[in-house]
Each structure stands twice: as structure tokens, then as C-alpha cells.
Design a protein around this motif. Structure first.
Motif, mmCIF file in Angstrom:
data_model
loop_
_atom_site.group_PDB
_atom_site.id
_atom_site.type_symbol
_atom_site.label_atom_id
_atom_site.label_comp_id
_atom_site.label_asym_id
_atom_site.label_seq_id
_atom_site.Cartn_x
_atom_site.Cartn_y
_atom_site.Cartn_z
ATOM 1 N N ALA A 72 39.489 66.939 46.060
ATOM 2 C CA ALA A 72 39.689 67.250 44.643
ATOM 3 C C ALA A 72 38.753 68.364 44.182
ATOM 4 C CB ALA A 72 39.473 65.996 43.799
ATOM 5 N N VAL A 73 37.526 68.363 44.688
ATOM 6 C CA VAL A 73 36.592 69.439 44.341
ATOM 7 C C VAL A 73 37.145 70.782 44.804
ATOM 8 C CG1 VAL A 73 34.303 70.401 44.846
ATOM 9 C CG2 VAL A 73 34.543 67.979 44.264
ATOM 10 N N LEU A 74 37.727 70.834 45.999
ATOM 11 C CA LEU A 74 38.316 72.081 46.491
ATOM 12 C C LEU A 74 39.453 72.546 45.586
ATOM 13 C CD1 LEU A 74 38.492 71.483 50.365
ATOM 14 C CD2 LEU A 74 36.779 72.779 49.072
ATOM 15 N N VAL A 75 40.291 71.616 45.154
ATOM 16 C CA VAL A 75 41.417 71.977 44.280
ATOM 17 C C VAL A 75 40.900 72.479 42.932
ATOM 18 C CG1 VAL A 75 43.449 71.104 43.082
ATOM 19 C CG2 VAL A 75 42.997 70.391 45.433
ATOM 20 N N LEU A 86 46.583 73.250 36.929
ATOM 21 C CA LEU A 86 46.800 71.853 37.288
ATOM 22 C C LEU A 86 48.189 71.370 36.889
ATOM 23 C CD1 LEU A 86 43.367 70.189 36.440
ATOM 24 C CD2 LEU A 86 44.181 71.095 38.627
ATOM 25 N N ASP A 87 48.824 72.021 35.942
ATOM 26 C CA ASP A 87 50.171 71.632 35.524
ATOM 27 C C ASP A 87 51.266 72.337 36.316
ATOM 28 O OD1 ASP A 87 49.311 69.807 33.589
ATOM 29 O OD2 ASP A 87 49.066 71.390 32.102
ATOM 30 N N ASP A 88 50.875 73.151 37.296
ATOM 31 C CA ASP A 88 51.859 73.791 38.165
ATOM 32 C C ASP A 88 52.485 72.763 39.102
ATOM 33 O OD1 ASP A 88 51.257 76.252 37.085
ATOM 34 O OD2 ASP A 88 49.924 76.856 38.719
ATOM 35 N N GLY A 100 57.386 68.065 45.923
ATOM 36 C CA GLY A 100 57.284 69.399 45.352
ATOM 37 C C GLY A 100 57.444 69.442 43.850
ATOM 38 N N ASP A 101 58.109 68.442 43.272
ATOM 39 C CA ASP A 101 58.306 68.424 41.824
ATOM 40 C C ASP A 101 57.108 67.857 41.075
ATOM 41 O OD1 ASP A 101 60.810 69.569 41.921
ATOM 42 O OD2 ASP A 101 61.852 67.649 42.060
ATOM 43 N N ALA A 102 56.195 67.233 41.768
ATOM 44 C CA ALA A 102 54.984 66.702 41.129
ATOM 45 C C ALA A 102 54.026 67.844 40.824
ATOM 46 C CB ALA A 102 54.304 65.685 42.036
ATOM 47 N N THR A 103 53.308 67.703 39.721
ATOM 48 C CA THR A 103 52.288 68.697 39.420
ATOM 49 C C THR A 103 51.038 68.413 40.240
ATOM 50 O OG1 THR A 103 51.245 67.468 37.623
ATOM 51 C CG2 THR A 103 53.155 68.838 37.063
ATOM 52 N N ILE A 104 50.177 69.411 40.308
ATOM 53 C CA ILE A 104 48.928 69.245 41.044
ATOM 54 C C ILE A 104 48.070 68.165 40.389
ATOM 55 C CG2 ILE A 104 46.810 70.432 41.731
ATOM 56 C CD1 ILE A 104 48.635 72.999 41.867
ATOM 57 N N ALA A 105 48.066 68.129 39.055
ATOM 58 C CA ALA A 105 47.312 67.080 38.363
ATOM 59 C C ALA A 105 47.863 65.702 38.690
ATOM 60 C CB ALA A 105 47.344 67.318 36.857
ATOM 61 N N GLN A 106 49.176 65.572 38.803
ATOM 62 C CA GLN A 106 49.767 64.277 39.139
ATOM 63 C C GLN A 106 49.388 63.845 40.541
ATOM 64 O OE1 GLN A 106 53.850 65.230 38.298
ATOM 65 N NE2 GLN A 106 53.709 64.590 36.156
ATOM 66 N N ARG A 270 42.761 45.497 34.885
ATOM 67 C CA ARG A 270 42.682 46.724 34.088
ATOM 68 C C ARG A 270 41.239 47.182 33.886
ATOM 69 N NH1 ARG A 270 47.766 49.131 33.611
ATOM 70 N NH2 ARG A 270 49.282 47.467 33.538
ATOM 71 N N ALA A 271 40.375 46.874 34.846
ATOM 72 C CA ALA A 271 38.966 47.246 34.728
ATOM 73 C C ALA A 271 38.678 48.563 35.437
ATOM 74 C CB ALA A 271 38.082 46.146 35.305
ATOM 75 N N ALA A 272 39.721 49.253 35.837
ATOM 76 C CA ALA A 272 39.550 50.514 36.547
ATOM 77 C C ALA A 272 40.544 51.533 36.008
ATOM 78 C CB ALA A 272 39.744 50.325 38.045
ATOM 79 N N ALA A 273 40.270 52.782 36.285
ATOM 80 C CA ALA A 273 41.172 53.868 35.924
ATOM 81 C C ALA A 273 41.005 54.952 36.977
ATOM 82 C CB ALA A 273 40.871 54.401 34.525
ATOM 83 N N TYR A 274 41.754 56.044 36.831
ATOM 84 C CA TYR A 274 41.663 57.128 37.799
ATOM 85 C C TYR A 274 41.671 58.452 37.063
ATOM 86 C CZ TYR A 274 41.740 58.661 42.648
ATOM 87 O OH TYR A 274 41.381 59.177 43.866
ATOM 88 N N GLY A 275 40.798 59.345 37.488
ATOM 89 C CA GLY A 275 40.739 60.683 36.933
ATOM 90 C C GLY A 275 41.441 61.653 37.858
ATOM 91 N N LEU A 276 40.761 62.741 38.215
ATOM 92 C CA LEU A 276 41.294 63.731 39.150
ATOM 93 C C LEU A 276 40.535 63.597 40.458
ATOM 94 C CD1 LEU A 276 41.517 66.774 36.705
ATOM 95 C CD2 LEU A 276 43.416 65.325 37.487
ATOM 96 N N GLY A 277 41.085 62.830 41.392
ATOM 97 C CA GLY A 277 40.410 62.578 42.658
ATOM 98 C C GLY A 277 39.179 61.710 42.519
ATOM 99 N N THR A 278 39.058 60.998 41.414
ATOM 100 C CA THR A 278 37.874 60.202 41.122
ATOM 101 C C THR A 278 38.286 58.839 40.593
ATOM 102 O OG1 THR A 278 36.706 62.240 40.530
ATOM 103 C CG2 THR A 278 35.671 60.173 39.895
ATOM 104 N N LEU A 279 37.736 57.786 41.204
ATOM 105 C CA LEU A 279 37.969 56.424 40.752
ATOM 106 C C LEU A 279 36.960 56.077 39.661
ATOM 107 C CD1 LEU A 279 39.547 53.772 41.208
ATOM 108 C CD2 LEU A 279 37.819 53.156 42.909
ATOM 109 N N LEU A 280 37.422 55.397 38.628
ATOM 110 C CA LEU A 280 36.591 55.038 37.483
ATOM 111 C C LEU A 280 36.608 53.520 37.338
ATOM 112 C CD1 LEU A 280 38.227 57.628 35.062
ATOM 113 C CD2 LEU A 280 36.298 58.029 36.600
ATOM 114 N N SER A 281 35.453 52.950 37.005
ATOM 115 C CA SER A 281 35.377 51.498 36.930
ATOM 116 C C SER A 281 34.399 51.083 35.843
ATOM 117 C CB SER A 281 34.932 50.922 38.287
ATOM 118 O OG SER A 281 34.863 49.509 38.252
ATOM 119 N N TRP A 282 34.739 50.009 35.147
ATOM 120 C CA TRP A 282 33.840 49.427 34.145
ATOM 121 C C TRP A 282 33.344 48.099 34.688
ATOM 122 C CZ3 TRP A 282 37.880 52.488 33.252
ATOM 123 C CH2 TRP A 282 37.723 53.555 32.342
#
Length: 455
Positions: A72-75, A86-88, A100-106, A270-282
Motif C-alpha cells: 500500500a505504501v508503494l501504491v 486512487l479512484d482510477d 479491472g473494474d475495481a478502483t485502486i482505492a477499492q 464491529r470492533a475493526a475497520a480497514y483503511g488503505l492497506g491498513t487494519l484498524l482496531s479499537w
């Protein structure tokens, strides 16, 4: 004065006790833990044995899906260089029969809708030479959901992101990673293949204290999803970078974007979420970001608490030791709670722009009072004066506006509206008008103000 990096003896013992307990209860042949605080590794320990010796912070383990954060850092570097948006659509850059129809952010946020795994066989235990082409990654139903519909974790999606890096850089993704990320950050023990000293991966029998060796194959095209080997010391360096940024690699603003929630995983708690190549947790009221990684014979976790300036790494060599994320979270919590972060001294601004200073003070959204404060870096901070109300920080932009960084106003534009002669008339935040007096008479308040005034 005590070195601010040095941990107290009681803290170090508590960390070791948690690691040792985790190794014993999880029946892991060799567990390594480390803590990063304020940019450097301040503690590390091993429990168990690798080839008869206690493992250390320089012992390599396979880190599995923690690899995804590196990709994700490389992207994000490509994005910051203007080579993509990222919306390409991925298909604008990579010829692929699926995805191929998915965006890079997706793809980065696991909302591409692609299948979680390859079409078979089990890629984590299969020589990657069997899948030399992208088309070989997909089964009969590669697209399980419409792109953008929901979070569905996809290892295949990150294989495609690795192909994207190769397409735009004209070089193997790992060579790009080594040159652009690992070498600048001094991560010389993070490699595509294991280098001694390294742990061997094991499966632990569920009903007996016996081991079975796991294969460690080159996963080929799937490597961007989980191939890397690393050490606790190297991952502490990576954690320091993910926390504060490094202009040689990626700036703090882009890293903050990576840890901004994009979606909630489809988990019951539902104690977790996801960013851009990064896992998020509370966990225990603490917001952590990083990633968890598993491969046959290995499991690891990197958690960072930006608020506390603390990160923890835990690496183990057992297939099903799924308690390691909790151990890493406990290491972060132990340091943060026993030795809370000492704030940097308050200092006045070096200089001040009078046109910004005049924006500070009380403002009213209708009759609700707010205060606007000026902080370093031309940042504006809006806070309600009383119960309720939407607080937010705003980042200065080159065009004279500000962009919201928090909550309801995240991404929204704050504009300063001036009247004749340049005097400030009101603030506009995404059509929400803030005036100097409650429902101030004049033309600023949408819908107007009753001519009779307050009564």
C-alpha cells in the motif's frame, strides 16, 4: 533526568510476563515481542527457542499479510507522484481478466468484491511457479460482489496491486520495495526469502505437545499478499515510519489517509475497520492501526497507537496461534498506561498572520456557540462551547480555504467569506454558516433572520 526512551524495570517485567504467558498459553515454539516508543525500539524479548537458542529482535519470521501495508505504501507513492489516482480503475493500467473494474482505492480497502482466495490450489502452500500469469489467479467466480458494495477481504486483490506497481515502475514489485522503502528506512532484514537467523514454521497438534513442519514456498504472483520475512527490529522501524512519515518514502499526510477508516469488515463485533492497506482496531478504548499477518507456520501483528506514540510487534512460528493480536495490543497498553506519553512543551507560534488571528474566538451556528482556535501549521480547530456539537480540525490549503480532518466535517471545505473592504463576514463550512453573533442580522444566514430580532 531519566532517558525518555528508557522503560522502567516494572514495565519491562510486565511486558516480558505478557509475552511469556502468551507463548506458553498459545503453545508457540518461539515468540518474539518488541515495543517502539517515540521513534525507536525501547524493548524486545524472545520466549521459546529457534534452533536451540532464544529468538531475538533480529530473528526473521514470515509476516504474512503485514506485507500488504508495504504494498500500500508503494501504491500511495505512485499516487503522490501523480502517476495514478486512487479512484482510477485498475483496468486503466493493468490487463487483467478480473478485477479491472475495481478502483485502486477499492483494492486497497478490500472493497473490490473479488474472491478472498485464488481459484485453487491453496496458494500459501503451493509453489508460485504454478501461477506465472495473472489469469492463473482466478477461479470460476472471481467476482463475488459488486465493486464498492461491501468489505470482503481479498488476497487476490493485493496480487493485482503488486502487478500495478510492476506495470508503472517497470520492475519487480519487491525490487521497487527494497529500493524505495526498505533501504531508506534501514530495514535490511526484511526480505522476500528467509535469511539466517530465521524461525521455521510449525503446526502444533491440537491435542498433544508435538509439532509438524509447515512448507515455506515462494508464492509467486501472490507474493504481494503475504510473502515477506522480517524481524521485530525492522518492524519497529516500519512502525516509526507509519507513525510520523519520512519524506524520502511517504509523507505524514498520506500515511494518515491510509489509516482513515474506509469500511467496516463484516465481523460480528464491529470492533475493526480497514483503511488503505491498513487494519484498524479499537481495543480497550484505544485506537490501533497496523496489520495482522498469517502464513502456514507463522503469525504476527504490528499495532500502533498514534495517540500514545507507542507500537508493538509480536511474531510467532505456529500456524494457529490466533491470540497474537491481543498480545501485541496488551504490550501497547502496558506501556501507554504505566508510562503515559509526556507531552512536548507548549510554545507560542513563531509568527502569526493577522488575517488568521482575526478568525479566532467565538462563532455561532444559529444560536449554538463554538470557539475557533489557531494552532501550529495554520491549522484551525473548531470546538463547541457546551454539550454536543461537532468539533473538527481544519488543514490549510494553498487556495486560502481549509479542509476538515475529523468526523462530520472530514473532507469538507471551510471558507472565510469577507465583505466589502475585506472585513470577515462569516464562515461557511459546507453551507453551514457561522456568524459572530447568534443568528446575526444581515444576509449571511440562509433563510434570513426575523426582522423583529430576539424577543
Amino acid at each position: 533526568m531519566t532517558d525518555s526512551y528508557e522503560l522502567l524495570p516494572d514495565t519491562r517485567r510486565a511486558l516480558l510476563h505478557r509475552l511469556a504467558t502468551g507463548q506458553v498459553e498459545g503453545r508457540t515454539p518461539a515468540l518474539v515481542g518488541a515495543v517502539m516508543r517515540e521513534g525507536r525500539m525501547v524493548w524486545s524479548a524472545g520466549w521459546g527457542a529457534v534452533d536451540g537458542d532464544v529468538p531475538g529482535a533480529d530473528t526473521q519470521y514470515r509476516i504474512g499479510s503485514i506485507t500488504k501495508t508495504f504494498v500500500a505504501v508503494l501504491v500511495m507513492r505512485l499516487r503522490d507522484e501523480g502517476l495514478l489516482d486512487l479512484d482510477d480503475r485498475l483496468g486503466a493500467y493493468v490487463e487483467t481478466p478480473e478485477g479491472g473494474d475495481a478502483t485502486i482505492a477499492q483494492l486497497l480497502s478490500h472493497t473490490s468484491g473479488l474472491a478472498a482466495e485464488t481459484g485453487g490450489p491453496w496458494w500459501e502452500r503451493t509453489d508460485g511457479a504454478l501461477r506465472p500469469e495473472l489469469a492463473d489467479l482466478f477461479g470460476a467466480r472471481a467476482q463475488r460482489h459488486a465493486p464498492g458494495l461491501l468489505h470482503h477481504y481479498s488476497n487476490v486483490g493485493f496480487a493485482l496491486l503488486g502487478a500495478l506497481v510492476e506495470r508503472l515502475r517497470g520492475q519487480d514489485w519487491y525490487e521497487v520495495l527494497r529500493r524505495e522503502v526498505l533501504e531508506p528506512l534501514g530495514m535490511h532484514r526484511t526480505t522476500l526469502e528467509p535469511q539466517a537467523p530465521h524461525a521455521r514454521g510449525w503446526a502444533v497438534h491440537p491435542w498433544a505437545d508435538v509439532l509438524l513442519p509447515e512448507p515455506a514456498v515462494d508464492t509467486g504472483r501472490m507474493a504481494p499478499a503475504g510473502q515477506l520475512w522480517s524481524t521485530a527490529a525492522d518492524l519497529c522501524r516500519f512502525a516509526a515510519f507509519l507513525l510520523d512519515g519520512d519524506d524520502r518514502v511517504l509523507g505524514a499526510r498520506s500515511l494518515a489517509e491510509m489509516r482513515t477508516p474506509r469500511t467496516e469488515p463484516q465481523d460480528a463485533d464491529r470492533a475493526a475497520a480497514y483503511g488503505l492497506g491498513t487494519l484498524l482496531s479499537w481495543r480497550s478504548g484505544r485506537f490501533l492501526h497496523g496489520h495482522v499477518g498469517t502464513m502456514p507456520g507463522f503469525v504476527g501483528t504490528l499495532w500502533i497507537s498514534a495517540e500514545d506514540g507507542v507500537a508493538a510487534v509480536v511474531l510467532g512460528n505456529a500456524t494457529s496461534q490466533l491470540g497474537i493480536p491481543a498480545i501485541a495490543a496488551d504490550l501497547v497498553g502496558t506501556v501507554a498506561e504505566r508510562e503515559p506519553r509526556i507531552p512536548v512543551p507548549w510554545r507560542p507560534l513563531d509568527d502569526v498572520d493577522g488575517r488568521l488571528l482575526e478568525l479566532t474566538g467565538p462563532w455561532y451556528w444559529g444560536a449554538a456557540p463554538f470557539a475557533l482556535r489557531l494552532a501550529g501549521g495554520r491549522e484551525l480547530r473548531l470546538a463547541p462551547l457546551g454539550d454536543g456539537g461537532r468539533a473538527a480540525r481544519f488543514r490549510a490549503e494553498e487556495d486560502g480555504t481549509w479542509t476538515g480532518l475529523d468526523g462530520y466535517y472530514a473532507g469538507e471545505t471551510l471558507s472565510v467569506v469577507r465583505g466589502e473592504g475585506g472585513a470577515v463576514s462569516h464562515l461557511d463550512i459546507g453551507t453551514f454558516v457561522f456568524t459572530r453573533e447568534p443568528y446575526e442580522a444581515g444576509e449571511a444566514v440562509p433563510g434570513g433572520v426575523d426582522a423583529g430580532g430576539w424577543r
